[in-house]
Design an enzyme around this catalytic site. Structure first.
Site, PDB file in Angstrom:
ATOM      1  CG  ASP A  60      -2.045   0.901   1.180  1.00 32.67           C
ATOM      2  OD1 ASP A  60      -1.824   2.129   1.106  1.00 32.67           O
ATOM      3  OD2 ASP A  60      -3.189   0.412   1.159  1.00 32.67           O
ATOM      4  CB  SER A 126      -8.290  13.360 -13.549  1.00 30.77           C
ATOM      5  OG  SER A 126      -9.580  13.340 -14.109  1.00 30.77           O
ATOM      6  CE1 TYR A 150      -9.983   9.953  -8.854  1.00 36.11           C
ATOM      7  CE2 TYR A 150     -11.157  11.379 -10.394  1.00 36.11           C
ATOM      8  CZ  TYR A 150     -10.127  10.508 -10.117  1.00 36.11           C
ATOM      9  OH  TYR A 150      -9.220  10.191 -11.106  1.00 36.11           O
ATOM     10  CE  LYS A 154      -6.395  10.969  -9.286  1.00 38.83           C
ATOM     11  NZ  LYS A 154      -5.206  10.129  -9.266  1.00 38.83           N
ATOM     12  NE  ARG A 232     -17.800  13.778 -19.937  1.00 37.16           N
ATOM     13  CZ  ARG A 232     -18.863  14.585 -19.922  1.00 37.16           C
ATOM     14  NH1 ARG A 232     -19.124  15.338 -20.972  1.00 37.16           N
ATOM     15  NH2 ARG A 232     -19.647  14.648 -18.869  1.00 37.16           N
TER      16      ARG A 232
HETATM   17  P1  NAD Z   1      -7.556   1.342 -11.452  1.00 34.41           P
HETATM   18  O1  NAD Z   1      -8.406   1.339 -10.241  1.00 34.41           O
HETATM   19  O2  NAD Z   1      -7.767   0.287 -12.469  1.00 34.41           O
HETATM   20  O3  NAD Z   1      -6.000   1.296 -11.027  1.00 34.41           O
HETATM   21  C1  NAD Z   1      -5.539   1.885  -9.838  1.00 34.41           C
HETATM   22  C2  NAD Z   1      -4.668   0.852  -9.136  1.00 34.41           C
HETATM   23  O4  NAD Z   1      -4.166   1.416  -7.914  1.00 34.41           O
HETATM   24  C3  NAD Z   1      -5.435  -0.426  -8.767  1.00 34.41           C
HETATM   25  O5  NAD Z   1      -4.705  -1.547  -9.219  1.00 34.41           O
HETATM   26  C4  NAD Z   1      -5.516  -0.378  -7.251  1.00 34.41           C
HETATM   27  O6  NAD Z   1      -5.494  -1.679  -6.670  1.00 34.41           O
HETATM   28  C5  NAD Z   1      -4.268   0.424  -6.905  1.00 34.41           C
HETATM   29  N1  NAD Z   1      -4.349   1.140  -5.622  1.00 34.41           N
HETATM   30  C6  NAD Z   1      -5.339   1.943  -5.180  1.00 34.41           C
HETATM   31  N2  NAD Z   1      -5.037   2.433  -3.961  1.00 34.41           N
HETATM   32  C7  NAD Z   1      -3.806   1.945  -3.646  1.00 34.41           C
HETATM   33  C8  NAD Z   1      -2.963   2.087  -2.523  1.00 34.41           C
HETATM   34  N3  NAD Z   1      -3.320   2.809  -1.459  1.00 34.41           N
HETATM   35  N4  NAD Z   1      -1.760   1.451  -2.530  1.00 34.41           N
HETATM   36  C9  NAD Z   1      -1.394   0.686  -3.586  1.00 34.41           C
HETATM   37  N5  NAD Z   1      -2.161   0.509  -4.671  1.00 34.41           N
HETATM   38  C10 NAD Z   1      -3.357   1.136  -4.711  1.00 34.41           C
HETATM   39  O7  NAD Z   1      -7.662   2.782 -12.109  1.00 34.41           O
HETATM   40  P2  NAD Z   1      -7.112   3.317 -13.511  1.00 34.41           P
HETATM   41  O8  NAD Z   1      -8.272   3.618 -14.361  1.00 34.41           O
HETATM   42  O9  NAD Z   1      -6.042   2.458 -14.031  1.00 34.41           O
HETATM   43  O10 NAD Z   1      -6.521   4.710 -13.031  1.00 34.41           O
HETATM   44  C11 NAD Z   1      -5.159   4.877 -12.709  1.00 34.41           C
HETATM   45  C12 NAD Z   1      -4.966   6.280 -12.192  1.00 34.41           C
HETATM   46  O11 NAD Z   1      -5.369   7.217 -13.183  1.00 34.41           O
HETATM   47  C13 NAD Z   1      -5.758   6.611 -10.928  1.00 34.41           C
HETATM   48  O12 NAD Z   1      -4.962   7.415 -10.084  1.00 34.41           O
HETATM   49  C14 NAD Z   1      -6.940   7.397 -11.462  1.00 34.41           C
HETATM   50  O13 NAD Z   1      -7.449   8.288 -10.506  1.00 34.41           O
HETATM   51  C15 NAD Z   1      -6.309   8.125 -12.630  1.00 34.41           C
HETATM   52  N6  NAD Z   1      -7.270   8.493 -13.678  1.00 34.41           N
HETATM   53  C16 NAD Z   1      -8.100   7.527 -14.182  1.00 34.41           C
HETATM   54  C17 NAD Z   1      -9.032   7.878 -15.142  1.00 34.41           C
HETATM   55  C18 NAD Z   1     -10.002   6.870 -15.685  1.00 34.41           C
HETATM   56  O14 NAD Z   1     -11.062   7.265 -16.156  1.00 34.41           O
HETATM   57  N7  NAD Z   1      -9.696   5.578 -15.663  1.00 34.41           N
HETATM   58  C19 NAD Z   1      -9.091   9.203 -15.612  1.00 34.41           C
HETATM   59  C20 NAD Z   1      -8.210  10.145 -15.092  1.00 34.41           C
HETATM   60  C21 NAD Z   1      -7.309   9.766 -14.110  1.00 34.41           C
HETATM   61  C1  WQD Z   2     -19.109  10.005 -20.015  1.00 39.09           C
HETATM   62  C2  WQD Z   2     -20.442  10.486 -20.580  1.00 39.09           C
HETATM   63  C3  WQD Z   2     -22.187  10.626 -18.922  1.00 39.09           C
HETATM   64  C4  WQD Z   2     -22.498   6.351 -18.091  1.00 39.09           C
HETATM   65  C5  WQD Z   2     -15.328  10.215 -15.370  1.00 39.09           C
HETATM   66  C6  WQD Z   2     -14.829  10.935 -14.158  1.00 39.09           C
HETATM   67  C7  WQD Z   2     -13.562  11.669 -14.470  1.00 39.09           C
HETATM   68  C8  WQD Z   2     -12.532  10.732 -15.107  1.00 39.09           C
HETATM   69  C9  WQD Z   2     -13.097   9.944 -16.237  1.00 39.09           C
HETATM   70  C10 WQD Z   2     -11.037   9.892 -13.445  1.00 39.09           C
HETATM   71  C11 WQD Z   2     -21.171  11.489 -19.670  1.00 39.09           C
HETATM   72  C12 WQD Z   2     -22.515   9.578 -19.968  1.00 39.09           C
HETATM   73  C13 WQD Z   2     -22.119   7.576 -18.603  1.00 39.09           C
HETATM   74  C14 WQD Z   2     -23.800   5.860 -18.389  1.00 39.09           C
HETATM   75  C15 WQD Z   2     -24.205   7.815 -19.715  1.00 39.09           C
HETATM   76  N1  WQD Z   2     -12.054   9.756 -14.172  1.00 39.09           N
HETATM   77  N2  WQD Z   2     -22.954   8.286 -19.408  1.00 39.09           N
HETATM   78  N3  WQD Z   2     -24.591   6.611 -19.189  1.00 39.09           N
HETATM   79  O1  WQD Z   2     -18.067  11.450 -16.249  1.00 39.09           O
HETATM   80  O2  WQD Z   2     -16.752  12.146 -18.318  1.00 39.09           O
HETATM   81  O3  WQD Z   2     -15.573  11.163 -16.397  1.00 39.09           O
HETATM   82  O4  WQD Z   2     -14.309   9.298 -15.829  1.00 39.09           O
HETATM   83  O5  WQD Z   2     -10.349  10.852 -13.306  1.00 39.09           O
HETATM   84  O6  WQD Z   2     -13.103  12.198 -13.278  1.00 39.09           O
HETATM   85  O7  WQD Z   2     -15.820  11.848 -13.724  1.00 39.09           O
HETATM   86  O8  WQD Z   2     -16.982   9.705 -17.762  1.00 39.09           O
HETATM   87  O9  WQD Z   2     -17.694   7.572 -18.754  1.00 39.09           O
HETATM   88  O10 WQD Z   2     -18.753   8.322 -16.584  1.00 39.09           O
HETATM   89  O11 WQD Z   2     -19.307   9.526 -18.683  1.00 39.09           O
HETATM   90  O12 WQD Z   2     -24.973   8.461 -20.416  1.00 39.09           O
HETATM   91  O13 WQD Z   2     -24.192   4.780 -17.923  1.00 39.09           O
HETATM   92  O14 WQD Z   2     -21.319   9.345 -20.673  1.00 39.09           O
HETATM   93  O15 WQD Z   2     -23.337  11.311 -18.532  1.00 39.09           O
HETATM   94  O16 WQD Z   2     -21.825  12.401 -20.504  1.00 39.09           O
HETATM   95  P1  WQD Z   2     -16.956  11.215 -17.169  1.00 39.09           P
HETATM   96  P2  WQD Z   2     -18.186   8.688 -17.910  1.00 39.09           P
END
Ligand code: NAD
Ligand code: WQD
Length: 353
Positions: A60, A126, A150, A154, A232
């Site tokens: 962790d 993000s 969340y 960030k 998006r």
């Molecule tokens: P994910 O949940 O698949 O991967 C995150 C990983 O971090 C997981 O494997 C989880 O087990 C691990 N983790 C969480 N807390 C931990 C801790 N305290 N110690 C060790 N490991 C830990 O998510 P992802 O989609 O791969 O996202 C990766 C990163 O990118 C995250 O920081 C997320 O916030 C950021 N991000 C994701 C998105 C998205 O939409 N997927 C968008 C923007 C930013």
């Molecule tokens: C996309 C579009 C919804 C689901 C999120 C986080 C953001 C980032 C990326 C981490 C929107 C619409 C969605 C559904 C729908 N994550 N939608 N029906 O909200 O742009 O971003 O993920 O950093 O912080 O907020 O992504 O895929 O949830 O939605 O109509 O069942 O799809 O309203 O317009 P979002 P999303």
């Protein structure tokens, strides 16, 4: 062999794809993950895809002693820091968990890095830090504001990184602001595997397609967009993975010039960079592209707007192109094809038992 990199959260969705890209680019990697939102099976599959075992430590980021052991055992050039919790709704219900995990965890990681003289970090930020944007496309100078824990976690980490860079010029801290990561590895072996019912659009669509969910609820059809649904910037996860390799190359370029120059060159400090395709796609456009590419009909109905959603969000990707020489190469068709390959080959995700 190139430099050694610690990948926190490397078992997760974006981390696992990035591990492959890092290996292909010649990096030596160690994955550190507590598996709170991922499966060891993802690591097994990455190992199979790259043809050698991945060095994996279950730990962790809030556990300083465990991190210290890893930093003592390896000479890292830098850290790619994916570890974090990411569900917006859950963060509203459990803000302390999110601040503890994402903010305190990052502080602990930075402290251990500092004590071992490792000052290069690539942080998963993000597009959520931009809140409801005033202008489109969104560039890195746009105002930042967040409306949920969340996003605040960030943004808070970004502020911490900025302060750290001011306090000590030897840090190089890149915050990659991802837009909407989607898609899967073209092998179909790794992809996004959400717990429970997906919050995000793309995995929801693919679970409808595979028959796990009945129909898609489209949240809002009265936005001021091309067809009334949200717009998006969907970025293929393998493009995103390449963006991390490009950021690492950039960091290395900086540290090489530092070594070769007589006068010590400053490190890059805090550097935020958008990783997006630069193109906006509406919810309906994505649903329609998925049907065209896969032949799968996606039943849907319009529902109320989802609280906290914005109408449109897409990146200016100019800074990534100029500094990192990176740009998205894959299309929405590639996204749909690769998502469907992953989902249809793994209807239960990594849960293979
Ligand atoms: P994910 O949940 O698949 O991967 C995150 C990983 O971090 C997981 O494997 C989880 O087990 C691990 N983790 C969480 N807390 C931990 C801790 N305290 N110690 C060790 N490991 C830990 O998510 P992802 O989609 O791969 O996202 C990766 C990163 O990118 C995250 O920081 C997320 O916030 C950021 N991000 C994701 C998105 C998205 O939409 N997927 C968008 C923007 C930013
Ligand atoms: C996309 C579009 C919804 C689901 C999120 C986080 C953001 C980032 C990326 C981490 C929107 C619409 C969605 C559904 C729908 N994550 N939608 N029906 O909200 O742009 O971003 O993920 O950093 O912080 O907020 O992504 O895929 O949830 O939605 O109509 O069942 O799809 O309203 O317009 P979002 P999303």
């Amino acid at each position: 062999m190139k430099n050694k990199i610690l990948v926190t959260g490397g078992a997760g969705y974006i981390g696992s794809h990035t591990c492959i890209a890092l290996h292909e680019a010649g990096y030596d990697i160690v994955v550190y993950d507590n598996l709170s939102n991922s499966s060891k099976e993802a690591i097994n599959r990455v190992s199979t895809l790259i043809g050698q075992p991945i060095e994996f430590v279950k730990g962790d980021i809030r556990d300083a002693e465990s991190l210290k052991q890893v930093f003592s055992a390896h000479q890292f050039f830098g850290v790619i820091h994916f570890a974090g919790l990411k569900a917006v709704g859950e963060s509203v219900a459990k803000p302390l968990l999110y601040y503890n995990n994402n903010v305190s965890g990052t502080i602990t990681l930075l402290e251990v890095m500092a004590s071992h003289g490792v000052k290069n970090l690539i942080f998963s930020s993000s597009a959520t830090v931009y809140g409801d944007p005033e202008t489109l496309p969104i560039d890195e100078k746009s105002k930042r504001s967040c409306t949920n824990p969340y996003g605040q976690s960030k943004l808070t980490v970004e502020h911490i990184l900025e302060d750290l860079a001011v306090s000590d010029a030897s840090w190089s801290l890149i915050a990659l602001r991802y837009f909407n990561p989607v898609g899967a590895h073209p092998s179909g072996q790794i992809g996004e595997d959400p717990n429970d019912i997906p919050n995000n659009l793309m995995p929801y669509i693919s679970q409808v397609a595979v028959g796990k969910l009945d129909k898609l609820n489209i949240f809002g059809n009265d936005y001021p967009t091309v067809d009334g649904t949200g717009v998006r910037d969907f970025i293929h996860v393998t493009d995103l993975a390449q963006g991390h390799v490009a950021a690492l190359n950039y960091l290395e370029g900086q540290s090489h010039s530092e070594k070769n120059s007589v006068e010590k060159k400053p490190s890059i400090g805090f550097l935020p960079i958008n990783l997006g395709s630069g193109k906006g796609t509406s919810v309906l456009e994505l649903v329609s592209a998925f049907t065209v590419i896969t032949g799968k009909n996606i039943p849907y109905q319009f529902a109320d707007r989802r609280a906290g959603d914005i109408a449109s969000c897409y990146a200016s990707a100019d800074k990534a192109k100029a500094l990192l020489e990176w740009e998205a190469k894959l299309s929405i068709s590639d996204v749909c094809q690769d998502t469907w390959r992953w989902q249809s080959m793994n209807p239960q995700g990594y849960n293979i038992s």
